[in-house]
Structure formats: C-alpha cells, structure tokens
Write an enzyme that holds these catalytic residues in place. Sequence first.
Site, PDB file in Angstrom:
ATOM      1  CE  LYS A 108      -4.269  -1.587   0.309  1.00 59.49           C
ATOM      2  NZ  LYS A 108      -5.397  -1.082  -0.349  1.00 59.49           N
ATOM      3  CG  ASP A 138      -4.326  -0.671  -3.928  1.00 61.45           C
ATOM      4  OD1 ASP A 138      -4.434   0.474  -4.498  1.00 61.45           O
ATOM      5  OD2 ASP A 138      -5.055  -1.385  -3.395  1.00 61.45           O
ATOM      6  CD  GLU A 166      -5.100  -3.022  -6.431  1.00 57.25           C
ATOM      7  OE1 GLU A 166      -4.122  -3.694  -6.422  1.00 57.25           O
ATOM      8  OE2 GLU A 166      -6.007  -2.908  -5.732  1.00 57.25           O
ATOM      9  CG  ASP A 192      -9.408  -2.017  -6.340  1.00 60.36           C
ATOM     10  OD1 ASP A 192     -10.378  -2.442  -6.787  1.00 60.36           O
ATOM     11  OD2 ASP A 192      -9.015  -1.903  -5.264  1.00 60.36           O
ATOM     12  CE  LYS A 216     -10.571  -5.161  -4.297  1.00 60.83           C
ATOM     13  NZ  LYS A 216     -10.194  -4.381  -2.922  1.00 60.83           N
TER      14      LYS A 216
HETATM   15  O1  164 Z   1      -5.536  -6.741  -2.667  1.00 57.28           O
HETATM   16  C1  164 Z   1      -4.987  -7.325  -1.589  1.00 57.28           C
HETATM   17  O2  164 Z   1      -3.876  -7.589  -1.400  1.00 57.28           O
HETATM   18  C2  164 Z   1      -5.954  -7.237  -0.415  1.00 57.28           C
HETATM   19  C3  164 Z   1      -7.226  -6.455  -0.325  1.00 57.28           C
HETATM   20  C4  164 Z   1      -7.023  -4.976  -0.261  1.00 57.28           C
HETATM   21  O3  164 Z   1      -5.936  -4.397  -0.644  1.00 57.28           O
HETATM   22  C5  164 Z   1      -8.197  -3.851  -0.251  1.00 57.28           C
HETATM   23  C6  164 Z   1      -9.179  -4.622   0.480  1.00 57.28           C
HETATM   24  C7  164 Z   1     -10.325  -4.002   1.107  1.00 57.28           C
HETATM   25  C8  164 Z   1     -10.223  -2.454   0.707  1.00 57.28           C
HETATM   26  C9  164 Z   1      -9.167  -1.923  -0.314  1.00 57.28           C
HETATM   27  O4  164 Z   1      -8.962  -0.717   0.274  1.00 57.28           O
HETATM   28  C10 164 Z   1      -7.946  -2.679  -0.666  1.00 57.28           C
HETATM   29  C11 164 Z   1      -8.099  -2.347  -2.157  1.00 57.28           C
HETATM   30  O5  164 Z   1      -7.889  -1.216  -2.409  1.00 57.28           O
HETATM   31  O6  164 Z   1      -7.543  -3.274  -3.002  1.00 57.28           O
HETATM   32 MG    MG Z   2      -6.912  -1.658  -4.363  1.00 53.86          MG
END
Ligand code: 164
Ligand code: MG
Length: 332
Positions: A108, A138, A166, A192, A216
């Site tokens: 992140k 991300d 991402e 995403d 998702k």
């Molecule tokens: O993709 C992953 O590795 C885990 C899930 C993840 O990053 C997320 C889960 C829930 C909310 C989001 O902010 C976030 C995402 O942005 O992909």
């Molecule tokens: Mg994401």
Amino acid sequence: MLPSLPDLLDRTRIVSLPLNTKFRGVTQREAAIIEGTWAWSEFSPFLEYDAEESANWLTAAIEYGFDPTLERLCAGWVDVNATVPAVRPEEVPGVLARFDGCRTVKVKVAERGQTLADDLARIEAVAATLPEASLRIDANAGWQLDEAEHALREIAKLGITLEYAEQPVATVPELAELRQRIRDLGTRIAADESVRKATDPLAVARAGAADHVIVKVQPLGGIRNAARVVKDAGLTATVSSALDTSVGIVMGAQLAARLPEPRFAAGLGTVSLFAADVLAEPRRPKNGRVSLEVALPRESLLREYRASAEREKWWHERIRACHEVLVARAEA
Ligand SMILES: O=C(O)CCC(=O)C1=CC=C[C@@H](O)[C@@H]1C(=O)O
Ligand SMILES: [Mg+2]
C-alpha cells in the site's frame, strides 16, 4: 431467488473481528455472516457505503449462499499475494512473516499523511525481506497525476520492476493519461476503484485506461458478474477481497479458480491481517495459497465475536435497506 427479509435476518450473524494491523483506518472489522441454503456467505460492505452501493454486496452474498445453480468448487487452491498495509519499514518483516510462502507482495502506498519517501522506504523494505518476490503497489487513488508519474519513476529508479500499479490516480481519464506518460517505463496500470465503484465497470477497459483489472466478488454483485466483467473487459485480472472474513475469502477463491490463465496471485491472503476469525482454522495463506474447501463457521466463534446489540441493530437496518433496493430493482 431473493430470500424474504425475515428469513435473511434469521440466518444472519453479525460479528466484529479484531485486526492485528490497522487497515483502511480500522482495527476492527464488522461483517454479516449468513447461513444460506447452499453455503455460508458473507455480506460486509464498508461502514460508510450507502444502501444503493451495498445492495450489490448483498446480491453477491445471496448468490453464493442461496443460488442452487452456482457451481461451487470444493477442492483445489489458489495462489495469493501478501498485502502490506501502510506500515513503517521496520514493521515490514513482521507483516510478511504472517503470509506463509507468498511470492507476490502488494504494498500500500500514497496513504494520507505519509510521503513518497515513506512509500519508497516501505517498498525497499519489502524487496530487502523477499528479494525474489514479485511486487505490486496499490495507491487507492491517492496520487494526483504528476505525483503518480513522479512516484512510478522513483520506484523504477530503485531498480524495482512492478508487476503493476493499482489505481494510482482516481479517474478514468487520469489513468489513461498516466498510462501514456509512463509508456517508457513499461509499468502496467491496474484499475480497482474504477471497476468496483463505477456505475459502468467496463468504462475503464473501453477507454484503454488500464492494462489489468482488479475484481472483487462482493462489490461486483457476485461471482458470475465479476467473471463476466473480466471476460468483457478483455484484460488480465487479479481477484481481490474487501478485507473479508474467511467466509468471504472462500467466495473470492471460487472466482479466482474460474478465471482463465494466466492467473495472477489473488489478494485473498488478508485473513493474515485478522487477529481472530469465524473459522476454527482461519483461511490464511499456507505455502502461498489458500484452499477452496467449504467455509464452515464455528458456532462458538460466531458467539465469541458477536457484535454489540447496538451494532447488530445497525446491520439489520442496513440489510433491510439493501433488501428494499434489491426488491425495487427486481420490480423495475
Ligand atoms: O488485494 C489485496 O492484496 C488485499 C485487499 C485490499 O488491498 C483491499 C481490501 C479492501 C479494501 C481496499 O482498500 C483494498 C484495495 O484497494 O484493494
Ligand atoms: Mg485496490
């Protein structure tokens, strides 16, 4: 197909599970766990989502729990990535240690209140801890266009080749522009939020604004619909989760197992971010993958982590509002 509201509520258990690392600003994750007629399923939109948006998440829970025609694979595994929240670099080895055997890491970045230096230090800490791992970042739409370009160039200067970036910026036109600007770097752009929060999840693909999509199950209204989005987008895809309990993770794994090759390690390792779960054996990654086995919540855990009466009431009201949206949609 839509269960009645009293039946649905009767089958629903509201839990509040502690996380071991802050993620999306929360340390506790609330979820509705539903005992369907065919499988246990999960409904867990983030708390700030309104009924219109959350109704898609309820559609997903109903499809998985109640639809007899949905194929549910009960054997096999899917590869998953480790997810590193916006932690300090010294915390990175501890976070990675919770993701047994994962060879792909999503980091992140662009967290509010942090700087690019914080992101670069975190990325370097990941690369130092797992030098063989393949890395993605991300930004959750946290960068402006110029900032994103600068950040991606700085990451490249570290000698790190990203699998993809991402949602570096917020909008479809910005993604398209960034993609052009960084052609020379060869960094792939993944969408995403521009898929899961858009009224038209295919707009980003049509605009040529991304190389890859993140899908998702819950926000896209179920396994079938998410699989259709991937097919119609005509792009490669990663299945991810929404910080789900093990029940939602298995729903995601079912989608991942259906997607065509090449399969990208799924963002379904996130049970490792939880300090507790509803399964006796939480569906955390083992040897870099999670199993497709049926998720059967344990009664004692549903009881132990049951949300307060006040939160339960809030969730029941939310389910009522989403159910109403679905009834209206079915009649329209
Ligand atoms: O993709 C992953 O590795 C885990 C899930 C993840 O990053 C997320 C889960 C829930 C909310 C989001 O902010 C976030 C995402 O942005 O992909
Ligand atoms: Mg994401």
